[in-house]
Design a protein around this motif. Structure first.
Motif, short mmCIF file in Angstrom:
data_model
loop_
_atom_site.label_atom_id
_atom_site.label_comp_id
_atom_site.label_asym_id
_atom_site.label_seq_id
_atom_site.Cartn_x
_atom_site.Cartn_y
_atom_site.Cartn_z
N GLN A 3 0.85 -1.19 0.00
CA GLN A 3 0.00 0.00 0.00
C GLN A 3 0.89 1.24 0.00
O GLN A 3 1.85 1.32 0.77
N VAL A 5 1.03 5.60 -0.16
CA VAL A 5 0.33 6.86 0.03
C VAL A 5 1.29 8.00 -0.28
O VAL A 5 2.31 8.16 0.41
N GLU A 6 0.94 8.80 -1.29
CA GLU A 6 1.78 9.92 -1.68
C GLU A 6 1.33 11.20 -0.99
O GLU A 6 0.16 11.36 -0.64
N CYS A 22 6.41 9.24 -0.38
CA CYS A 22 5.59 8.05 -0.59
C CYS A 22 5.81 7.12 0.59
O CYS A 22 6.93 6.61 0.78
N TYR A 95 2.77 9.66 -9.42
CA TYR A 95 2.37 8.42 -8.76
C TYR A 95 3.58 7.70 -8.20
O TYR A 95 4.62 7.60 -8.86
N TRP A 115 0.20 0.72 -6.92
CA TRP A 115 0.23 2.15 -7.20
C TRP A 115 -0.47 2.94 -6.10
O TRP A 115 -1.45 2.46 -5.51
N GLY A 116 0.03 4.14 -5.86
CA GLY A 116 -0.66 5.06 -4.96
C GLY A 116 -1.74 5.81 -5.72
O GLY A 116 -1.95 5.60 -6.92
N GLN A 117 -2.41 6.70 -5.01
CA GLN A 117 -3.54 7.41 -5.60
C GLN A 117 -3.08 8.62 -6.41
O GLN A 117 -3.86 9.18 -7.19
N GLY A 118 -1.85 9.03 -6.26
CA GLY A 118 -1.31 10.14 -7.02
C GLY A 118 -1.37 11.46 -6.27
O GLY A 118 -2.24 11.67 -5.41
N THR A 119 -0.45 12.35 -6.61
CA THR A 119 -0.45 13.70 -6.06
C THR A 119 -0.14 14.66 -7.20
O THR A 119 0.76 14.43 -8.00
#
Length: 125
Positions: A3, A5-6, A22, A95, A115-119
């Motif tokens: 998991q 998180v960015e 991240c 990402y 993959w993270g959710q992106g920033t």
């Protein structure tokens, strides 16, 4: 599975700096490939930088060389991307990605499963 998180995206003027973070859920006792990718509207996802956790060989995409620095914060289970001398063409969703099975870390997005959710990073001229 990892998991991710960015954080750290935002808006900045050209020439400015941002640092992306991240946080990974599976870090300390494993070694695997982890990196940053970006995608601008209408463009393919592009590899920015990647590293094998615990290793010291970082691979940078052409757009990142000389301006971006990838580092690891083992105590915080975090991958950091320091971005300097930002340009408007750096504007994109960034990402974080990881893959437990890649034998060789690379900058091909298709090789990463997690993959993270992106920033969002926006650079104005």
């Amino acid at each position: 599975q990892v998991q991710l998180v960015e954080s750290g995206g935002g808006s900045v003027q050209a020439g400015g700096s941002l640092r992306l973070s991240c946080a990974a859920s599976r870090y300390t006792y494993s070694t695997y490939c982890m990196g940053w990718f970006r995608q601008a509207p209408g463009k393919e996802r592009e590899g920015v930088a990647t590293v094998r956790l615990g290793g010291d060989s970082v691979y940078y995409g052409d757009s990142a060389k000389g301006r971006f620095t990838l580092s690891q914060d083992n105590a915080q289970n975090t991958l950091l991307l320091q971005m300097n001398s930002l340009k408007p063409e750096d504007t994109a969703m960034y990402y974080c990605a990881a893959d437990l099975s890649l034998r060789y870390c690379n900058l091909r997005a298709s090789g990463y499963k997690d993959w993270g959710q992106g920033t969002q990073v926006t650079v104005s001229s």
